[in-house]
Design a protein around this motif. Structure first.
Motif, PDB file in Angstrom:
ATOM      1  N   LEU A   8       0.809  -1.220   0.000  1.00  0.00           N
ATOM      2  CA  LEU A   8       0.000   0.000   0.000  1.00  0.00           C
ATOM      3  C   LEU A   8       0.844   1.272   0.000  1.00  0.00           C
ATOM      4  O   LEU A   8       0.458   2.281  -0.582  1.00  0.00           O
ATOM      5  CB  LEU A   8      -0.951  -0.008   1.203  1.00  0.00           C
ATOM      6  CG  LEU A   8      -2.101   0.971   1.151  1.00  0.00           C
ATOM      7  CD1 LEU A   8      -2.946   0.754  -0.100  1.00  0.00           C
ATOM      8  CD2 LEU A   8      -2.962   0.837   2.383  1.00  0.00           C
ATOM      9  N   TRP A   9       2.010   1.247   0.613  1.00  0.00           N
ATOM     10  CA  TRP A   9       2.844   2.445   0.689  1.00  0.00           C
ATOM     11  C   TRP A   9       3.916   2.488  -0.392  1.00  0.00           C
ATOM     12  O   TRP A   9       4.785   3.347  -0.378  1.00  0.00           O
ATOM     13  CB  TRP A   9       3.473   2.551   2.077  1.00  0.00           C
ATOM     14  CG  TRP A   9       2.435   2.935   3.068  1.00  0.00           C
ATOM     15  CD1 TRP A   9       1.710   2.096   3.858  1.00  0.00           C
ATOM     16  CD2 TRP A   9       1.951   4.251   3.329  1.00  0.00           C
ATOM     17  NE1 TRP A   9       0.804   2.806   4.609  1.00  0.00           N
ATOM     18  CE2 TRP A   9       0.932   4.144   4.304  1.00  0.00           C
ATOM     19  CE3 TRP A   9       2.270   5.516   2.846  1.00  0.00           C
ATOM     20  CZ2 TRP A   9       0.244   5.239   4.785  1.00  0.00           C
ATOM     21  CZ3 TRP A   9       1.581   6.599   3.333  1.00  0.00           C
ATOM     22  CH2 TRP A   9       0.584   6.470   4.288  1.00  0.00           C
ATOM     23  N   LYS A  10       3.853   1.577  -1.351  1.00  0.00           N
ATOM     24  CA  LYS A  10       4.880   1.501  -2.382  1.00  0.00           C
ATOM     25  C   LYS A  10       4.891   2.743  -3.297  1.00  0.00           C
ATOM     26  O   LYS A  10       5.947   3.304  -3.561  1.00  0.00           O
ATOM     27  CB  LYS A  10       4.683   0.230  -3.208  1.00  0.00           C
ATOM     28  CG  LYS A  10       5.951  -0.406  -3.645  1.00  0.00           C
ATOM     29  CD  LYS A  10       5.694  -1.787  -4.223  1.00  0.00           C
ATOM     30  CE  LYS A  10       7.004  -2.365  -4.692  1.00  0.00           C
ATOM     31  NZ  LYS A  10       6.870  -3.687  -5.261  1.00  0.00           N
ATOM     32  N   GLU A  76      -4.202  -2.540  -6.828  1.00  0.00           N
ATOM     33  CA  GLU A  76      -3.279  -2.197  -5.738  1.00  0.00           C
ATOM     34  C   GLU A  76      -2.578  -0.872  -6.025  1.00  0.00           C
ATOM     35  O   GLU A  76      -2.429  -0.028  -5.127  1.00  0.00           O
ATOM     36  CB  GLU A  76      -2.241  -3.304  -5.553  1.00  0.00           C
ATOM     37  CG  GLU A  76      -2.801  -4.564  -4.958  1.00  0.00           C
ATOM     38  CD  GLU A  76      -1.813  -5.704  -4.934  1.00  0.00           C
ATOM     39  OE1 GLU A  76      -1.882  -6.511  -3.986  1.00  0.00           O
ATOM     40  OE2 GLU A  76      -0.967  -5.807  -5.845  1.00  0.00           O
ATOM     41  N   SER A  80      -2.765   2.506  -3.809  1.00  0.00           N
ATOM     42  CA  SER A  80      -1.486   3.040  -3.347  1.00  0.00           C
ATOM     43  C   SER A  80      -1.257   4.455  -3.888  1.00  0.00           C
ATOM     44  O   SER A  80      -0.799   5.342  -3.163  1.00  0.00           O
ATOM     45  CB  SER A  80      -0.358   2.109  -3.784  1.00  0.00           C
ATOM     46  OG  SER A  80       0.881   2.526  -3.268  1.00  0.00           O
TER      47      SER A  80
END
Length: 159
Positions: A8-10, A76, A80
């Motif tokens: 999620l924080w990529k 995703e 993100s």
């Protein structure tokens, strides 16, 4: 398909690192290659060279992002990318509504906040050159992390 929480924080981390690196690289490249001294002694940046450098950095960041996000699904990447996009929209709206001046301490604060989008600065520059407003370019630039959705894997359709 579910969204893996570990990815999620990529996109936000990628945008933050890309923005900081882009700022440093462009600062050095613009100083070395695009400064022009006018006959009156004033110094400006050649707008054509500036756009070319911003375009190269933009494309390079997208190519690196393609490699970086290759194992993520489009869904995703969307969620993100929504983190920096909403962050940018929120702070751009705050700046536009409450701090419309572009000087002083508030301006410096917003300059540092906006650095997460430095890698995609070509977008607002082109919008402004095509007749759009600075604020329109800033809001559209906040959506630039969504470009990485193009590089995500298509989700498997299960019947």
């Amino acid at each position: 398909m579910t969204i893996r929480k570990n990815v999620l924080w990529k996109v936000p981390v990628f945008c933050l690192i890309a923005g900081e690196l882009t700022f440093q690289v462009l600062l050095r490249l613009l100083i070395r290659t695009a400064l022009v001294t006018l006959p009156d002694g004033s110094i400006i940046i050649d707008p054509v060279k500036e756009l070319i450098l911003y375009g190269i950095v933009f494309l390079a960041t997208l190519l690196i992002g393609r490699w970086f996000f290759r194992d993520m699904s489009r869904k995703e990447i969307f969620f993100s990318a929504s983190i920096p996009a909403m962050f940018g929209i929120f702070f751009t709206a705050i700046q536009m509504l409450f701090f419309p001046l572009t000087t002083g301490g508030a301006a410096l604060f917003f300059l540092y906040i906006a650095r997460i989008f430095e890698w995609s600065s070509l977008i607002p520059q082109l919008i402004y050159k095509l007749g759009g407003t600075i604020w329109l370019g800033a809001f559209i630039n906040c959506l630039s992390p969504y470009l990485f959705i193009l590089f995500g894997k298509k989700e498997d359709v299960q019947t």
